[in-house]
Motif scaffolding. Structure first.
Motif, PDB file in Angstrom:
ATOM      1  N   THR A 202       0.812  -1.223   0.000  1.00  0.00           N
ATOM      2  CA  THR A 202       0.000   0.000   0.000  1.00  0.00           C
ATOM      3  C   THR A 202       0.841   1.267   0.000  1.00  0.00           C
ATOM      4  O   THR A 202       0.294   2.359  -0.162  1.00  0.00           O
ATOM      5  CB  THR A 202      -0.931   0.045   1.226  1.00  0.00           C
ATOM      6  OG1 THR A 202      -0.151   0.257   2.421  1.00  0.00           O
ATOM      7  CG2 THR A 202      -1.738  -1.234   1.364  1.00  0.00           C
ATOM      8  N   PHE A 203       2.162   1.129   0.175  1.00  0.00           N
ATOM      9  CA  PHE A 203       3.021   2.309   0.238  1.00  0.00           C
ATOM     10  C   PHE A 203       3.174   2.934  -1.153  1.00  0.00           C
ATOM     11  O   PHE A 203       3.301   2.211  -2.150  1.00  0.00           O
ATOM     12  CB  PHE A 203       4.418   1.954   0.768  1.00  0.00           C
ATOM     13  CG  PHE A 203       4.446   1.424   2.187  1.00  0.00           C
ATOM     14  CD1 PHE A 203       3.311   1.417   2.980  1.00  0.00           C
ATOM     15  CD2 PHE A 203       5.630   0.927   2.717  1.00  0.00           C
ATOM     16  CE1 PHE A 203       3.351   0.920   4.283  1.00  0.00           C
ATOM     17  CE2 PHE A 203       5.684   0.439   4.010  1.00  0.00           C
ATOM     18  CZ  PHE A 203       4.536   0.431   4.800  1.00  0.00           C
ATOM     19  N   LYS A 204       3.200   4.245  -1.195  1.00  0.00           N
ATOM     20  CA  LYS A 204       3.346   4.937  -2.471  1.00  0.00           C
ATOM     21  C   LYS A 204       4.642   4.546  -3.179  1.00  0.00           C
ATOM     22  O   LYS A 204       4.698   4.440  -4.400  1.00  0.00           O
ATOM     23  CB  LYS A 204       3.305   6.458  -2.245  1.00  0.00           C
ATOM     24  CG  LYS A 204       3.276   7.277  -3.511  1.00  0.00           C
ATOM     25  CD  LYS A 204       3.103   8.762  -3.217  1.00  0.00           C
ATOM     26  CE  LYS A 204       1.724   9.060  -2.649  1.00  0.00           C
ATOM     27  NZ  LYS A 204       1.517  10.536  -2.508  1.00  0.00           N
ATOM     28  N   ASN A 205       5.689   4.286  -2.383  1.00  0.00           N
ATOM     29  CA  ASN A 205       6.986   3.892  -2.947  1.00  0.00           C
ATOM     30  C   ASN A 205       7.255   2.403  -2.754  1.00  0.00           C
ATOM     31  O   ASN A 205       8.404   1.957  -2.809  1.00  0.00           O
ATOM     32  CB  ASN A 205       8.111   4.711  -2.298  1.00  0.00           C
ATOM     33  CG  ASN A 205       8.197   4.496  -0.787  1.00  0.00           C
ATOM     34  OD1 ASN A 205       7.273   3.950  -0.197  1.00  0.00           O
ATOM     35  ND2 ASN A 205       9.271   4.948  -0.165  1.00  0.00           N
ATOM     36  N   GLY A 206       6.193   1.634  -2.543  1.00  0.00           N
ATOM     37  CA  GLY A 206       6.360   0.207  -2.280  1.00  0.00           C
ATOM     38  C   GLY A 206       6.886  -0.572  -3.474  1.00  0.00           C
ATOM     39  O   GLY A 206       7.559  -1.593  -3.320  1.00  0.00           O
TER      40      GLY A 206
END
Length: 257
Positions: free
Chosen positions: A182-186
């Motif tokens: 779910t992380f933007k930079n995942g």
């Protein structure tokens, strides 16, 4: 199977001592039907077993030695794991594996501990749950060496590429998908889109790696639907389909009573 499974949660961690019952209630509200608890070392066993005995239909213990706990005395730790595996049935041998993030000093010992525990998994016909932080390629290679058709399990907290995922699924292993997705930079969207849902299970790694919008706070199993929603969005499918398939995958692997 109208419920979710958290395949990896350290809910025996001290962060949950004050509100364990409330946390489980939130799990019920979010339809988290089963929670699988990976062991770390001898210090985590008593609390983990206590929680399993308190909630035997929800919480299931694994038994293993975490690679970050592999130090000079790792053979003593392994003796404790072996003793417990001989006493009773566990959901899996885990969490085991390798870690090159924190300390590279005991790499050879980590590999030895991993191979020893893999042999126990084969002996007791149990899946393995693998930790491989900053050591994914090395750990895939270790599994490729010992896979003889008798090994199954999860590459926990998967954060690799589509190509690495394909190597893992060819070995018959599942990918543990958690809050990092779910992380933007995942960086997992392309892999999530490319890899079939039949190779995935859901996890939180509670109390770590909470998904957005709780990133940076304590994670807990009731956040599993947030991970499922992310997968559903990327794969453009109903979230119910993610729930059904990942739960089916988890139950087939762990085969809980």
């Amino acid at each position: 199977m109208n419920f979710y499974v958290d395949t990896h949660a350290h809910i025996y961690h001290e962060d949950f001592i004050k509100d364990y019952d409330d946390m489980l209630h939130r799990c019920e509200e979010q339809r988290i039907g089963k929670i699988f608890m990976p062991n770390v070392d001898h210090t985590s066993i008593d609390r983990m077993m206590e929680l399993e005995s308190r909630s035997p239909q929800t919480c299931y213990a694994m038994m293993g030695l975490h690679p970050c706990s592999v130090k000079k005395d790792f053979e003593r730790e392994l003796y404790t794991v072996e003793t417990w595996l001989g006493k009773r049935k566990f959901a899996a041998v885990g969490e085991i594996g390798t870690d090159l993030y924190w300390d590279k000093t005991f790499w050879e010992q980590q590999v030895e501990a991993f191979n020893v525990q893999v042999a126990w998994a084969k002996k007791y016909v149990l899946p393995i749950v693998i930790h491989c932080r900053e050591s994914l390629d090395e750990t895939i290679a270790l599994v490729e060496k010992v896979q003889d058709g008798r090994l199954t399990g999860i590459f926990h907290c998967y954060g690799g590429t589509t190509a690495q995922a394909e190597r893992i699924t060819k070995l018959g292993f599942l990918l543990g998908i958690g809050g990092v997705a779910t992380f933007k930079n995942g960086g997992l969207d392309a892999m999530l889109e490319a890899v079939s849902l039949e190779h995935m299970v859901l996890e939180t790694d509670s109390p770590y790696l909470a998904p957005v919008p709780h990133r940076g706070k304590r994670n807990e199993p009731s956040y599993i639907p947030l991970v499922a929603r992310k997968i559903a969005d990327v794969k453009r499918m109903p979230v119910e389909e993610v729930e059904t398939m990942t739960t089916k995958n988890a139950l087939a692997l762990f085969n809980p009573a």
